[in-house]
Design a protein around this motif. Sequence first.
Motif, PDB file in Angstrom:
ATOM      1  N   GLN A  89       0.824  -1.219   0.000  1.00  0.00           N
ATOM      2  CA  GLN A  89       0.000   0.000   0.000  1.00  0.00           C
ATOM      3  C   GLN A  89       0.856   1.267   0.000  1.00  0.00           C
ATOM      4  OE1 GLN A  89      -2.410   0.267   3.536  1.00  0.00           O
ATOM      5  NE2 GLN A  89      -0.765  -0.432   4.858  1.00  0.00           N
ATOM      6  N   ASN A  90       2.170   1.111   0.129  1.00  0.00           N
ATOM      7  CA  ASN A  90       3.068   2.274   0.090  1.00  0.00           C
ATOM      8  C   ASN A  90       4.140   2.105  -0.985  1.00  0.00           C
ATOM      9  OD1 ASN A  90       1.884   3.725   2.246  1.00  0.00           O
ATOM     10  ND2 ASN A  90       2.916   2.391   3.718  1.00  0.00           N
ATOM     11  N   ALA A  91       3.755   1.481  -2.089  1.00  0.00           N
ATOM     12  CA  ALA A  91       4.747   1.156  -3.126  1.00  0.00           C
ATOM     13  C   ALA A  91       5.450   2.393  -3.669  1.00  0.00           C
ATOM     14  CB  ALA A  91       4.070   0.401  -4.267  1.00  0.00           C
ATOM     15  N   ASP A  92       4.776   3.548  -3.609  1.00  0.00           N
ATOM     16  CA  ASP A  92       5.393   4.767  -4.156  1.00  0.00           C
ATOM     17  C   ASP A  92       6.652   5.172  -3.387  1.00  0.00           C
ATOM     18  OD1 ASP A  92       3.616   5.219  -2.025  1.00  0.00           O
ATOM     19  OD2 ASP A  92       3.438   7.343  -2.523  1.00  0.00           O
ATOM     20  N   ILE A  93       6.763   4.744  -2.127  1.00  0.00           N
ATOM     21  CA  ILE A  93       7.996   5.064  -1.385  1.00  0.00           C
ATOM     22  C   ILE A  93       8.823   3.816  -1.067  1.00  0.00           C
ATOM     23  CG2 ILE A  93       7.270   7.273  -0.388  1.00  0.00           C
ATOM     24  CD1 ILE A  93       6.480   5.781   2.163  1.00  0.00           C
ATOM     25  N   SER A  94       8.191   2.636  -1.143  1.00  0.00           N
ATOM     26  CA  SER A  94       8.942   1.428  -0.758  1.00  0.00           C
ATOM     27  C   SER A  94       9.561   0.709  -1.953  1.00  0.00           C
ATOM     28  CB  SER A  94       8.033   0.446  -0.010  1.00  0.00           C
ATOM     29  OG  SER A  94       7.103  -0.134  -0.903  1.00  0.00           O
ATOM     30  N   GLN A  95       8.943   0.837  -3.123  1.00  0.00           N
ATOM     31  CA  GLN A  95       9.359  -0.005  -4.248  1.00  0.00           C
ATOM     32  C   GLN A  95       9.974   0.755  -5.412  1.00  0.00           C
ATOM     33  OE1 GLN A  95       9.300  -3.311  -3.860  1.00  0.00           O
ATOM     34  NE2 GLN A  95       8.392  -2.996  -1.836  1.00  0.00           N
ATOM     35  N   THR A  96      10.126   2.062  -5.299  1.00  0.00           N
ATOM     36  CA  THR A  96      10.644   2.809  -6.446  1.00  0.00           C
ATOM     37  C   THR A  96      12.167   2.876  -6.438  1.00  0.00           C
ATOM     38  OG1 THR A  96      10.283   4.789  -5.167  1.00  0.00           O
ATOM     39  CG2 THR A  96       8.617   4.251  -6.803  1.00  0.00           C
ATOM     40  N   TYR A  97      12.784   2.546  -5.305  1.00  0.00           N
ATOM     41  CA  TYR A  97      14.240   2.672  -5.202  1.00  0.00           C
ATOM     42  C   TYR A  97      14.880   1.304  -5.375  1.00  0.00           C
ATOM     43  CZ  TYR A  97      12.739   7.103  -3.393  1.00  0.00           C
ATOM     44  OH  TYR A  97      12.130   8.316  -3.273  1.00  0.00           O
ATOM     45  N   ARG A  98      14.715   0.734  -6.540  1.00  0.00           N
ATOM     46  CA  ARG A  98      15.206  -0.627  -6.763  1.00  0.00           C
ATOM     47  C   ARG A  98      16.158  -0.707  -7.945  1.00  0.00           C
ATOM     48  NH1 ARG A  98      14.006  -4.650  -3.972  1.00  0.00           N
ATOM     49  NH2 ARG A  98      12.554  -4.397  -2.275  1.00  0.00           N
ATOM     50  N   ASP A  99      16.696   0.443  -8.296  1.00  0.00           N
ATOM     51  CA  ASP A  99      17.626   0.494  -9.407  1.00  0.00           C
ATOM     52  C   ASP A  99      18.869  -0.338  -9.074  1.00  0.00           C
ATOM     53  OD1 ASP A  99      19.386   1.359 -11.443  1.00  0.00           O
ATOM     54  OD2 ASP A  99      18.193   3.194 -11.622  1.00  0.00           O
ATOM     55  N   GLU A 100      19.363  -1.061 -10.064  1.00  0.00           N
ATOM     56  CA  GLU A 100      20.560  -1.868  -9.839  1.00  0.00           C
ATOM     57  C   GLU A 100      21.820  -1.003  -9.873  1.00  0.00           C
ATOM     58  OE1 GLU A 100      20.702  -4.992  -8.990  1.00  0.00           O
ATOM     59  OE2 GLU A 100      18.519  -5.187  -9.114  1.00  0.00           O
ATOM     60  N   ASN A 101      21.671   0.196 -10.425  1.00  0.00           N
ATOM     61  CA  ASN A 101      22.847   1.034 -10.648  1.00  0.00           C
ATOM     62  C   ASN A 101      23.212   1.808  -9.374  1.00  0.00           C
ATOM     63  OD1 ASN A 101      24.693   2.950 -11.362  1.00  0.00           O
ATOM     64  ND2 ASN A 101      23.745   3.387 -13.346  1.00  0.00           N
ATOM     65  N   TYR A 102      24.247   1.361  -8.756  1.00  0.00           N
ATOM     66  CA  TYR A 102      24.697   1.911  -7.484  1.00  0.00           C
ATOM     67  C   TYR A 102      25.019   3.402  -7.588  1.00  0.00           C
ATOM     68  CZ  TYR A 102      28.161   2.487  -3.754  1.00  0.00           C
ATOM     69  OH  TYR A 102      28.875   2.928  -2.693  1.00  0.00           O
ATOM     70  N   GLU A 103      25.720   3.765  -8.668  1.00  0.00           N
ATOM     71  CA  GLU A 103      26.113   5.163  -8.829  1.00  0.00           C
ATOM     72  C   GLU A 103      24.880   6.058  -8.993  1.00  0.00           C
ATOM     73  OE1 GLU A 103      28.999   6.195  -8.189  1.00  0.00           O
ATOM     74  OE2 GLU A 103      29.921   4.226  -8.112  1.00  0.00           O
ATOM     75  N   ALA A 104      23.863   5.546  -9.697  1.00  0.00           N
ATOM     76  CA  ALA A 104      22.632   6.330  -9.900  1.00  0.00           C
ATOM     77  C   ALA A 104      21.950   6.599  -8.560  1.00  0.00           C
ATOM     78  CB  ALA A 104      21.679   5.574 -10.819  1.00  0.00           C
ATOM     79  N   TYR A 105      22.017   5.632  -7.693  1.00  0.00           N
ATOM     80  CA  TYR A 105      21.450   5.796  -6.349  1.00  0.00           C
ATOM     81  C   TYR A 105      22.130   6.920  -5.593  1.00  0.00           C
ATOM     82  CZ  TYR A 105      18.330   1.975  -5.510  1.00  0.00           C
ATOM     83  OH  TYR A 105      17.253   1.162  -5.513  1.00  0.00           O
ATOM     84  N   LEU A 106      23.446   6.819  -5.588  1.00  0.00           N
ATOM     85  CA  LEU A 106      24.202   7.817  -4.833  1.00  0.00           C
ATOM     86  C   LEU A 106      23.913   9.214  -5.364  1.00  0.00           C
ATOM     87  CD1 LEU A 106      27.659   6.154  -4.211  1.00  0.00           C
ATOM     88  CD2 LEU A 106      25.654   6.252  -2.753  1.00  0.00           C
ATOM     89  N   GLU A 107      23.833   9.305  -6.684  1.00  0.00           N
ATOM     90  CA  GLU A 107      23.551  10.587  -7.324  1.00  0.00           C
ATOM     91  C   GLU A 107      22.177  11.088  -6.885  1.00  0.00           C
ATOM     92  OE1 GLU A 107      24.933  13.586  -9.016  1.00  0.00           O
ATOM     93  OE2 GLU A 107      26.180  11.790  -8.809  1.00  0.00           O
ATOM     94  N   TYR A 108      21.204  10.175  -6.875  1.00  0.00           N
ATOM     95  CA  TYR A 108      19.836  10.546  -6.510  1.00  0.00           C
ATOM     96  C   TYR A 108      19.770  11.013  -5.049  1.00  0.00           C
ATOM     97  CZ  TYR A 108      14.855  10.365  -5.777  1.00  0.00           C
ATOM     98  OH  TYR A 108      13.569  10.711  -5.472  1.00  0.00           O
ATOM     99  N   PHE A 109      20.374  10.223  -4.175  1.00  0.00           N
ATOM    100  CA  PHE A 109      20.288  10.541  -2.748  1.00  0.00           C
ATOM    101  C   PHE A 109      21.101  11.793  -2.390  1.00  0.00           C
ATOM    102  CE2 PHE A 109      19.154   5.930  -2.023  1.00  0.00           C
ATOM    103  CZ  PHE A 109      17.847   6.211  -1.662  1.00  0.00           C
ATOM    104  N   LYS A 110      22.141  12.078  -3.217  1.00  0.00           N
ATOM    105  CA  LYS A 110      22.990  13.226  -2.940  1.00  0.00           C
ATOM    106  C   LYS A 110      22.182  14.525  -2.910  1.00  0.00           C
ATOM    107  CE  LYS A 110      26.959  12.743  -5.280  1.00  0.00           C
ATOM    108  NZ  LYS A 110      27.835  13.079  -6.398  1.00  0.00           N
ATOM    109  N   GLY A 111      21.183  14.597  -3.771  1.00  0.00           N
ATOM    110  CA  GLY A 111      20.408  15.835  -3.871  1.00  0.00           C
ATOM    111  C   GLY A 111      19.352  15.994  -2.788  1.00  0.00           C
TER     112      GLY A 111
END
Length: 346
Positions: A89-111
């Motif tokens: 019921q909270n997929a918009d915040i629980s399931q959207t951060y599943r990218d395999e690309n580690y660098e993309a994650y760091l970039e996203y969270f950096k902002g």
Amino acid sequence: MKAIRLFNKDNEFTQCLICAHRCRIKDDKLGVCKTIANKGGVLYSINYGILVAQSIDPIEKKPLFHFMPGTFSYSIASPGCNFRCLGCQNADISQTYRDENYEAYLEYFKGLKQTPPEEVVENALKAKCGSISYTYTDPAVFFDYSLDVMELAHKKGLKNVFVTNGYYTEESINAAKGLLDAANVDIKFFNDASYRRICGGTLEPVLEAVKLFYKNGVHLELTTLLIDEYNNNDEEIKKIADFIVSVDSSLPWHISRFFPLYKMQDGHITEEKTIVNAYNIGKGAGLKYIYAGNIQLDGYEDTRCPSCGKLLIKRRGYNILENNVIKGVAGDGKCKFCGYTIYGVF
Ligand code: SF4
């Protein structure tokens, strides 16, 4: 990024000990939840302090019906999850951060802004909440941040609540011992195949976690979301009820109505008779407190004294209309009419 507390270095892998996946993560890779990264043999929480939700909720919404009823809980979440429930019921915040690309994650969270633990505690106090809830996504994916907030919360007299799938290790449950005051744990199914297929987890660690939380003195309530197509069979419902009775027949059990969401849009809203049937099975198994959730069924949200049968707490939705529980010396509750001890913190 912040180094986490619970991991073991093991040659080319480093193993995370927070949840029962016990991921063995290679350098520069992420765990199943995609929120823990291995950098040079040290595991880091990459979403540390990043909050995607901060809300003031009635404690009844968690749901906790026997823990400080009528109070508000400051509710926070970080993105991600260690499960991938198809009906989340909270997929918009629980399931959207599943990218395999580690660098993309760091970039996203950096902002994104990091919220210091002190700010959460201050906000909870300003909002006159009695507790902080780690909820919406599973606290396993912001476990170290939760521990940091929990320590400060206790110093300021606030209680701590997990709303969780219960997929924890002995190490993490013991790390939270003395800090975690209450938990609502999902028992979603009573068979491994459904846990694997629908959530990406397994049953046994959840059962072990319930037992260990209980042993550690955490106030516990359990929730089962009833889905007609998946777990509406008497045998499975009875097994869940029997398991709860084997831990303590006083543990409240919330049986909740399912609404089609996320990847389970083809299912239908749980029928009222399914909820009533599960309620009766639970009562037959010996459970003292059972509550219907996500549905208005007169009387099924109320607390009755297991000894004299009188009405103790009358509820409608998250509202308390009448409360006949007297606070005991140790914070426990007593029936106003017969003095019977009511499980919980009142
Ligand atoms: S929290 Fe769970 S899923 Fe995430 S890395 Fe640790 S063991 Fe894996």
